[in-house]
Design a protein around this motif. Structure first.
Motif, PDB file in Angstrom:
ATOM      1  N   LEU A  25       3.859  60.007  43.017  1.00  0.00           N
ATOM      2  CA  LEU A  25       3.621  60.195  41.526  1.00  0.00           C
ATOM      3  C   LEU A  25       2.356  59.535  41.180  1.00  0.00           C
ATOM      4  N   LEU A  26       2.074  58.329  41.578  1.00  0.00           N
ATOM      5  CA  LEU A  26       1.023  57.690  41.362  1.00  0.00           C
ATOM      6  C   LEU A  26      -0.212  58.436  41.906  1.00  0.00           C
ATOM      7  N   SER A  27      -0.054  59.190  43.039  1.00  0.00           N
ATOM      8  CA  SER A  27      -1.205  59.551  43.585  1.00  0.00           C
ATOM      9  C   SER A  27      -1.730  61.067  42.825  1.00  0.00           C
ATOM     10  N   LEU A  28      -0.525  61.556  42.057  1.00  0.00           N
ATOM     11  CA  LEU A  28      -0.910  62.617  41.364  1.00  0.00           C
ATOM     12  C   LEU A  28      -1.391  62.468  40.042  1.00  0.00           C
ATOM     13  N   VAL A  29      -1.294  61.184  39.728  1.00  0.00           N
ATOM     14  CA  VAL A  29      -1.916  60.680  38.429  1.00  0.00           C
ATOM     15  C   VAL A  29      -3.390  60.571  38.944  1.00  0.00           C
ATOM     16  N   PHE A  30      -3.643  59.973  39.732  1.00  0.00           N
ATOM     17  CA  PHE A  30      -5.074  59.886  40.335  1.00  0.00           C
ATOM     18  C   PHE A  30      -5.722  61.131  40.377  1.00  0.00           C
ATOM     19  N   PHE A  31      -4.867  62.161  41.081  1.00  0.00           N
ATOM     20  CA  PHE A  31      -5.360  63.322  41.013  1.00  0.00           C
ATOM     21  C   PHE A  31      -5.874  63.957  39.715  1.00  0.00           C
ATOM     22  N   ALA A  32      -4.962  63.912  38.831  1.00  0.00           N
ATOM     23  CA  ALA A  32      -5.149  64.397  37.317  1.00  0.00           C
ATOM     24  C   ALA A  32      -6.199  63.773  36.729  1.00  0.00           C
ATOM     25  N   HIS A 137      -6.304  59.874  45.619  1.00  0.00           N
ATOM     26  CA  HIS A 137      -5.046  60.873  45.757  1.00  0.00           C
ATOM     27  C   HIS A 137      -4.497  60.818  47.092  1.00  0.00           C
ATOM     28  N   ALA A 138      -5.516  61.118  48.131  1.00  0.00           N
ATOM     29  CA  ALA A 138      -5.216  61.474  49.412  1.00  0.00           C
ATOM     30  C   ALA A 138      -4.390  60.309  50.217  1.00  0.00           C
ATOM     31  N   PRO A 139      -5.198  59.050  50.144  1.00  0.00           N
ATOM     32  CA  PRO A 139      -4.586  57.981  50.772  1.00  0.00           C
ATOM     33  C   PRO A 139      -3.013  57.480  50.209  1.00  0.00           C
ATOM     34  N   LEU A 140      -2.973  57.608  48.718  1.00  0.00           N
ATOM     35  CA  LEU A 140      -1.568  57.519  48.508  1.00  0.00           C
ATOM     36  C   LEU A 140      -0.634  58.296  48.930  1.00  0.00           C
TER      37      LEU A 140
END
Length: 161
Positions: A25-32, A137-140
């Protein structure tokens, strides 16, 4: 050895599952946040979201970028059905994640309402920040190994049944 708050209250397996989901979910926050920054720069956007961005620019009076991102991601999920020849739980789990991503795009857009770069250097800096944030996003996502973990749990459940 000091136990973390998660392992004190949860079993080790449940704590590991929770850690993986929170990381994803944190990776999706970075993506957003990256998508929002790049869209504010008006210089370009991530290729995977470019169709959603073009549709959003056509319908900006009637919808939000997060709503269009949600719809576009759902179209991509449904497109997996004919491409893969099947439609399983892995595809269905992507829909709530798409919903979360759409909400996060709108939330980061609301948080960054004040960001309106009007000069070329400001726009370049904004798009570069967007690329840097989006690249987290990708590394997370890989660190969470959520898809591998859920596949392993499904195999265990089938094997033990």
């Amino acid at each position: 050895m000091q136990k973390s708050l998660l392992t004190k209250r949860l079993s080790p397996a449940a704590a590991e599952t929770l850690r993986r989901y929170l990381t994803a979910l944190l990776s999706l926050v970075f993506f957003a946040l990256g998508v929002t920054l790049m869209s504010r720069s008006q210089l370009g956007i991530s290729p995977i979201q470019s169709v959603a961005y073009v549709v959003y620019n056509r319908l900006a009076e009637h919808t939000t970028l997060g709503t269009v991102v949600l719809c576009w991601n759902c179209v991509q999920v449904l497109a997996q059905w004919p491409l893969l020849g099947r439609f399983g739980w892995k595809q269905l789990v992507q829909i709530p994640l798409s919903l979360f991503l759409g909400v996060m795009v709108d939330a980061t857009g609301a948080l960054l309402f004040w960001l309106q770069p009007d000069t070329l250097p400001a726009r370049l800096l904004t798009v570069l920040c967007g690329v840097a944030v989006l690249s987290m996003h990708a590394p997370l996502e890989l660190v969470s190994k959520l898809d591998c973990y859920e596949t392993m749990l499904a195999c265990k459940a089938i094997y033990l049944a």
